[in-house]
Design a protein around this motif. Structure first.
Motif, short mmCIF file in Angstrom:
data_model
loop_
_atom_site.label_atom_id
_atom_site.label_comp_id
_atom_site.label_asym_id
_atom_site.label_seq_id
_atom_site.Cartn_x
_atom_site.Cartn_y
_atom_site.Cartn_z
N THR A 54 0.80 -1.23 0.00
CA THR A 54 0.00 0.00 0.00
C THR A 54 0.83 1.28 0.00
OG1 THR A 54 -0.13 -0.04 2.43
CG2 THR A 54 -1.89 -1.14 1.20
N GLN A 55 2.14 1.18 0.22
CA GLN A 55 2.96 2.38 0.27
C GLN A 55 4.41 2.05 -0.05
OE1 GLN A 55 2.72 3.76 4.45
NE2 GLN A 55 1.95 1.71 4.87
N SER A 56 5.19 3.09 -0.28
CA SER A 56 6.59 2.89 -0.64
C SER A 56 7.49 3.81 0.17
CB SER A 56 6.80 3.16 -2.14
OG SER A 56 6.58 4.54 -2.42
N ALA A 57 8.79 3.56 0.10
CA ALA A 57 9.78 4.41 0.74
C ALA A 57 10.88 4.69 -0.28
CB ALA A 57 10.37 3.72 1.97
N ASP A 58 11.62 5.75 -0.07
CA ASP A 58 12.73 6.07 -0.98
C ASP A 58 13.80 4.98 -0.92
OD1 ASP A 58 11.68 8.58 -1.86
OD2 ASP A 58 12.30 9.45 0.05
N ILE A 59 14.03 4.46 0.31
CA ILE A 59 15.06 3.44 0.50
C ILE A 59 14.51 2.29 1.34
CG2 ILE A 59 17.33 2.90 1.48
CD1 ILE A 59 18.14 5.79 1.02
N LEU A 60 14.77 1.08 0.92
CA LEU A 60 14.50 -0.11 1.72
C LEU A 60 15.83 -0.56 2.31
CD1 LEU A 60 12.94 -2.65 2.69
CD2 LEU A 60 13.36 -3.65 0.43
N LEU A 61 15.94 -0.54 3.63
CA LEU A 61 17.13 -1.01 4.35
C LEU A 61 16.77 -2.33 5.00
CD1 LEU A 61 20.02 -0.49 5.43
CD2 LEU A 61 18.98 0.73 7.35
N ILE A 62 17.36 -3.42 4.53
CA ILE A 62 16.84 -4.74 4.90
C ILE A 62 17.92 -5.75 5.24
CG2 ILE A 62 16.74 -5.41 2.45
CD1 ILE A 62 14.14 -6.99 3.21
N ASP A 63 17.62 -6.57 6.23
CA ASP A 63 18.45 -7.72 6.57
C ASP A 63 18.02 -8.89 5.69
OD1 ASP A 63 20.21 -9.43 7.81
OD2 ASP A 63 19.08 -9.60 9.68
N LEU A 64 18.89 -9.86 5.52
CA LEU A 64 18.56 -11.02 4.69
C LEU A 64 17.96 -12.16 5.49
CD1 LEU A 64 21.61 -11.23 2.23
CD2 LEU A 64 19.40 -10.08 1.92
N GLY A 65 18.48 -12.41 6.69
CA GLY A 65 18.02 -13.54 7.49
C GLY A 65 16.83 -13.17 8.36
N LEU A 66 15.63 -13.28 7.81
CA LEU A 66 14.41 -12.95 8.54
C LEU A 66 13.72 -14.22 9.02
CD1 LEU A 66 13.17 -10.11 6.16
CD2 LEU A 66 14.35 -9.86 8.36
N PRO A 67 12.94 -14.16 10.08
CA PRO A 67 12.40 -15.39 10.69
C PRO A 67 11.44 -16.17 9.81
CG PRO A 67 11.45 -13.43 11.71
CD PRO A 67 12.58 -12.97 10.86
N ASP A 68 10.78 -15.49 8.87
CA ASP A 68 9.79 -16.19 8.03
C ASP A 68 10.20 -16.26 6.57
OD1 ASP A 68 9.55 -13.47 7.72
OD2 ASP A 68 7.36 -13.49 7.54
N GLY A 69 11.48 -16.09 6.28
CA GLY A 69 11.95 -16.19 4.91
C GLY A 69 13.17 -15.35 4.66
N SER A 70 13.49 -15.16 3.41
CA SER A 70 14.68 -14.41 3.02
C SER A 70 14.34 -12.97 2.66
CB SER A 70 15.36 -15.08 1.83
OG SER A 70 16.41 -14.26 1.33
N GLY A 71 15.19 -12.04 3.09
CA GLY A 71 15.03 -10.65 2.71
C GLY A 71 15.13 -10.45 1.21
N ILE A 72 15.76 -11.40 0.52
CA ILE A 72 15.89 -11.30 -0.94
C ILE A 72 14.51 -11.29 -1.60
CG2 ILE A 72 16.73 -12.49 -3.01
CD1 ILE A 72 19.14 -13.39 -1.33
N ASP A 73 13.56 -12.03 -1.03
CA ASP A 73 12.20 -12.03 -1.58
C ASP A 73 11.56 -10.64 -1.46
OD1 ASP A 73 12.37 -14.73 -2.19
OD2 ASP A 73 11.61 -15.35 -0.23
N VAL A 74 11.83 -9.96 -0.35
CA VAL A 74 11.29 -8.61 -0.16
C VAL A 74 11.96 -7.64 -1.12
CG1 VAL A 74 10.93 -6.73 1.48
CG2 VAL A 74 10.82 -9.11 2.27
N ILE A 75 13.28 -7.80 -1.30
CA ILE A 75 14.01 -6.95 -2.25
C ILE A 75 13.40 -7.09 -3.65
CG2 ILE A 75 16.23 -6.59 -3.41
CD1 ILE A 75 17.57 -7.56 -0.82
#
Length: 233
Positions: A54-75
């Motif tokens: 529903t919304q966006s940000a100028d920058i996504l600052l993200i870790d890769l090892g998340l408890p329910d999957g990989s941050g790569i999927d979010v990227i």
């Protein structure tokens, strides 16, 4: 910090990090910088994807090892839905495959968690200016991976214009390639942080780069780093 950044609207940053302490540290660092604005601080893939629906940000600052999957999927999701947004990975992993997978998914920056808060904030600002901030240790790994196919194809004989660094610039370049912060470089060479920043600007100009990671890439490509001396420290 540039005057233009102060006059512009704050750069919005979405933080996705599962460790509560690290998430708080990152959030505080962003909130203290006038040029940045914390859009949200989330802890998993599910909440990140729901927010990005529903919304966006100028920058996504993200870790890769998340408890329910990989941050790569979010990227990948962010890059497909909001191609104008920048993505910077912040992680403890320097694994080659994770680095390359993040870049392929859409990340433009890759910084290790052991970077200091000032370096992380500077990297976010560099990213928004069009740079590709990458921790020097990561840059060397990616460069090594890239060099192998280039050598196999016989591309390593490319003639590059000569770059002449002063002894002081060469010493500073070695230290930032090692991963030292500007403050650590200043202490080691008995200089002020301002003087170090001036030298680094000159190095960037000579190498035609805009960030530490790019400087390490280019210096490695040109054989300017004293790697034996770095490894001995």
């Amino acid at each position: 910090m540039s005057q233009s950044l102060n006059k512009a609207e704050p750069i919005t940053v979405l933080v996705v990090e599962d460790d509560a302490v690290t998430r708080r540290v990152l959030s505080l660092a962003i909130e203290k910088e006038p040029s940045l604005k914390l859009a949200a601080a989330l802890d998993c893939v599910k909440s990140a994807r729901a927010w990005l629906e529903t919304q966006s940000a100028d920058i996504l600052l993200i870790d890769l090892g998340l408890p329910d999957g990989s941050g790569i999927d979010v990227i990948r999701y962010c890059a497909e839905r909001y191609p104008e947004s920048d993505v910077m990975v912040i992680t403890a992993s320097s694994d080659d495959d994770n680095v390359l997978a993040s870049i392929e998914a859409g990340a433009s920056g890759y910084v290790l968690k052991d970077a200091g808060q000032p370096d992380i904030v500077s990297s976010l600002l560099e990213l928004q200016r069009g740079g590709s901030p990458i921790s020097p240790t990561i840059a060397r790994k990616v460069l090594a991976r890239m060099r192998k196919p280039a050598e196999a194809a016989g591309l390593n004989g490319e003639k590059l214009p000569q770059v002449n660094l002063t002894k002081r610039e060469a010493a500073i370049l070695d230290l930032i390639a090692r991963g030292d912060s500007y403050g650590e470089v200043a202490r080691e060479l008995s200089l002020s942080v301002g003087t170090v920043q001036t030298h680094i600007k000159n190095i960037y100009d000579k190498l035609s780069v805009h960030s530490r990671g790019e400087a390490v890439f280019e210096a490695s490509r040109r054989g300017l780093l004293q790697m034996d001396r770095l490894q001995a420290r």
